[in-house]
Design an enzyme around this catalytic site. Sequence first.
Site, short mmCIF file in Angstrom:
data_model
loop_
_atom_site.label_atom_id
_atom_site.label_comp_id
_atom_site.label_asym_id
_atom_site.label_seq_id
_atom_site.Cartn_x
_atom_site.Cartn_y
_atom_site.Cartn_z
N ALA A 72 45.98 43.64 34.64
CA ALA A 72 45.03 43.00 33.73
C ALA A 72 44.99 41.49 33.91
O ALA A 72 44.09 40.84 33.41
CB ALA A 72 45.38 43.35 32.28
N LYS A 73 46.01 40.94 34.58
CA LYS A 73 46.07 39.50 34.90
C LYS A 73 45.79 38.63 33.69
O LYS A 73 45.02 37.67 33.74
CB LYS A 73 45.10 39.17 36.04
CG LYS A 73 45.42 39.90 37.35
CD LYS A 73 44.49 39.48 38.47
CE LYS A 73 44.84 40.19 39.77
NZ LYS A 73 44.51 41.64 39.74
N ARG A 74 46.44 38.92 32.60
CA ARG A 74 46.24 38.15 31.37
C ARG A 74 46.97 36.82 31.44
O ARG A 74 48.04 36.71 32.04
CB ARG A 74 46.72 38.95 30.15
CG ARG A 74 45.95 40.24 29.89
CD ARG A 74 44.47 39.96 29.71
NE ARG A 74 43.77 41.07 29.09
CZ ARG A 74 42.89 41.87 29.70
NH1 ARG A 74 42.62 41.66 30.97
NH2 ARG A 74 42.30 42.84 29.05
#
Length: 281
Positions: A98-100
């Site tokens: 999700a590369k938050r």
Amino acid sequence: MTALEPFGARLRRAMDERGPLSVGIDPHASLLAEWGLNDDVAGLERFSRTVVEAVAGRVAVLKPQSAFFERFGARGLAVLEKAVEEARAAGALVVMDAKRGDIGSTMAAYAEAFLHQGAPLFSDALTVSPYLGYGSLKPAVDLARESGAGLFVLALTSNPEGGEVQHAVRPGDRTVGATMLAHLAAENAGQEPLGSFGAVVGATLGDLSSYDLDMGGPLLAPGIGAQGATPADLPRVFGKAVHNVVPNVSRGVLRHGPDIVALRDAAERFAEEIRAAVAAG
């Protein structure tokens, strides 16, 4: 909340038992079409369930890309929740791609969404972006420790655009990417057999001997297959850290669907090729 066994220990065991392979679940529109599926929620669900059924009981890691589910709204997220649940029930570790990355209470909320054991999307690990400053990840680091989950921090990614940030040199002649690896080494200090805080490092980047990749945690390595890297490249790229590498293959496996046996066979071939390359390295 009762913490799970630390992610690093669970990942090490899964890699040793099932082979060091992550298979991506990337249901983008063109791949749905290749499978003869419609670009809708029904197609998304069929795709996801087929991948989970084919490989979740055999590979160490499944890595769903959340964006391809989010684009369908709440119904897409419901499909993602089910895929996570079924993959973990079959014994695969789930790394949510999700590369938050954000600051303060917003980063804490992202962490709650994916790293709290009671959350519908609870995953064994989460990809995160540190480019608001590594310290901005503290809420995710803290919750991961508390729950027994892990993080994969973007450090040296395979996309060409990443270099303008990740290879930029900071005062003291250390690049930004190397700084992220140093932070992770500090997080993993004393953790055996493998720390829970890993880095995303592209398998397509060539010689990385100028970087200290042996930072005590796992290295999630995209780029095998369609992006051009091969299992045989891994020892050259990762050097002495190759035993901690989890190569991710997406299209190289997924293009064999929707046939379950063909998907399974492709995943097993990659796992064996990677295992052999790591042993040779």
